[in-house]
Write a protein that holds these residues in place. Structure first.
Motif, mmCIF file in Angstrom:
data_model
loop_
_atom_site.group_PDB
_atom_site.id
_atom_site.type_symbol
_atom_site.label_atom_id
_atom_site.label_comp_id
_atom_site.label_asym_id
_atom_site.label_seq_id
_atom_site.Cartn_x
_atom_site.Cartn_y
_atom_site.Cartn_z
ATOM 1 N N TYR A 1 0.833 -1.210 -0.069
ATOM 2 C CA TYR A 1 0.028 -0.055 -0.036
ATOM 3 C C TYR A 1 0.841 1.195 -0.058
ATOM 4 N N THR B 1 2.028 3.975 1.754
ATOM 5 C CA THR B 1 2.324 4.155 3.148
ATOM 6 C C THR B 1 2.188 5.652 3.488
ATOM 7 N N VAL B 2 1.897 5.933 4.979
ATOM 8 C CA VAL B 2 1.762 7.393 5.457
ATOM 9 C C VAL B 2 3.256 7.787 5.623
ATOM 10 N N LEU C 1 4.087 9.428 9.253
ATOM 11 C CA LEU C 1 4.177 8.492 10.394
ATOM 12 C C LEU C 1 5.738 7.972 10.154
ATOM 13 N N GLU C 2 5.948 7.310 9.025
ATOM 14 C CA GLU C 2 7.220 6.758 8.642
ATOM 15 C C GLU C 2 8.364 7.532 9.294
#
Lengths: 266, 266
Positions: free
Chosen positions: A5, A7-8, A11-12
């Motif tokens: 997917y 990813t955000v 956040l990462e």
DNA sequence: CAAAACTGTGCACTTAATGCACAAATCTGT
DNA sequence: ACAGATTTGTGCATTAAGTGCACAGTTTTG
């Protein structure tokens, strides 16, 4: 898991900074920016967000950030058995491809066997669903018997005591025949178990110095016998158990390394 | 820290999910969504991001997510002494307001005293800067002497052994006079220390059952004497140390509570 | 004492996070 | 066994929100 997917990123990146801080122990925003490749001002703002959550603190005198005790809130909920859970799920899935019959992974929990993972959902040979969270008895299920058989003497004594106290009635003490049967056959079994038409064979899963749980293969009573199933599938079950056990010892080995802050002297 | 900043929401939310997962132990995206108030699909994607980082795993059979061993990467870098560091920084700042002279907080580290926190930058009575990371000797600095004086006998023996092995030469064993002096005065001192024109008085900081470090007050040799400084500021120093020590025992008390996954039985 | 490095904040840009909508799969109760 | 209810997974439009540049202020270096 399916399609990898999008990813955000925010956040990462925040996590990346936390990882870095865990490695270094102490760092200024600029240092972290260089180490992670994230823009300095972004690093700065991510650090503020982490600080607002109480995860990192900033030295009032120096400019450097470091971790606070609350970082434990991110990991304290992790328990060793969860790691096994993941493994068990994967291995059970593999086994299902070879053995058509569904199987469960269960642990001993307060007097009974608690099913933690299952392939019932994916087996066309099962009518059950929602197995996780259900329980099987310690004495009359193949899973329970496997745990008893796989335990050391002292461990078994503990299991029996716990079971008695939580069930409120004395446990049957004729375990000897069960153990003998296990050593002779190489597996435990039950016929017409929980609902009268279900049978199973099972093996214990042993950790470093204790029984972790058990894995079974479930089949319809009228479809086959434990002996027949064992003949066909015991090898698969054994290698499934072996894979899980290997994973356990592996994760147990990699001792987590604590690295203290060792700033260079002047 | 200054102006409360606009925090990064995506990071906050991701962390919130981690917190929640640490509390519950095991949860589906929908459950987490309800618990946190974050939209389900967002929760879903945040979970994927966490999974991509290896922090959470998903049961292949069930739909629930749970924590993986790698969550430890978020907190393993935390060391108890860091917590003290923060405290020390705050308390040193407070003390600076009363005592004009700068002060340092240092810990014993491989044979010498390692300065961890300081108010030199904020004191108009200091020419030094960048004190953090510098070292003071164990025997000739007030800081080092304070640690020696505050240690138990067995602890002191260890400190001396470590120092000898890391310095490669025998330590002076006439510690007795130092200890006597400390008990008589109530503090340790040094005159014309590291650079000839600097003097200091110091006190040890004691943790639960060991010496954690020491705090000093630094002043110009030609400006005053240890006795004079002690007369004026020893009380401030003492209450500073007391505040730090109180903080240490407090954080030591709040034992972290581990909560295992206790799924309901059927 | 001048130059270099770093911190903190405002702001404009547009990326990238978000939630709605819908399809598909799964569970529940009768 | 079947229909309704619930949950999951993904595409997509919207715009909120994350991002980096720019600049001023401060600190450190040589």
């Amino acid at each position: 898991m399916e399609g990898t997917y999008k990813t955000v990123r925010a956040l990462e990146r925040g996590l990346e900074i936390l990882f870095e801080l865990n490695k270094i122990g102490r760092a200024t925003p600029a240092q972290l920016s260089k180490a992670t490749g994230i823009d300095r001002t972004t690093t700065y703002r991510l650090l503020h967000t982490l600080a607002a959550q109480g995860l990192v603190g900033r030295s009032p005198a120096e400019d450097s950030f470091y971790l606070l005790r609350d970082t434990r809130r991110l990991s304290d909920g992790f328990i060793e058995t969860d790691q096994v859970l993941w493994l068990a799920g994967v291995e059970l899935g593999k086994m299902l491809l070879k053995v058509q019959w569904p199987s469960d992974y269960a642990t001993f929990d307060r007097g009974t066997m608690l099913i933690q993972e299952t392939t019932h959902r994916f087996s066309s040979l099962s009518v059950h669903r929602n197995m996780v969270g259900r329980r099987r008895t310690l004495f009359s299920s193949a899973l329970g018997r496997a745990v008893l058989a796989g335990a050391t003497d002292s461990e078994r004594e503990m299991i029996l005591q716990i079971t008695e106290s939580s069930l409120g009635r004395p446990a049957p003490r004729n375990i000897d025949s069960l153990l003998e049967d296990f050593h002779q056959r190489g597996y435990t079994w039950s016929v017409g178990g929980s609902e009268g038409h279900i049978s199973a064979i099972a093996l214990p899963i042993k950790g470093k110095d204790r029984v972790v749980g058990a894995v079974n293969i479930v089949f319809f009573r009228r479809a086959s016998t434990p002996e027949e199933i064992a003949e066909k599938h015991l090898d698969s079950l054994k290698s499934c158990v072996a894979a899980i056990e290997a994973g356990i010892t592996k994760t147990a080995e990699d001792t987590r390394s604590l690295h203290g802050p060792t700033p260079e002297s002047s």
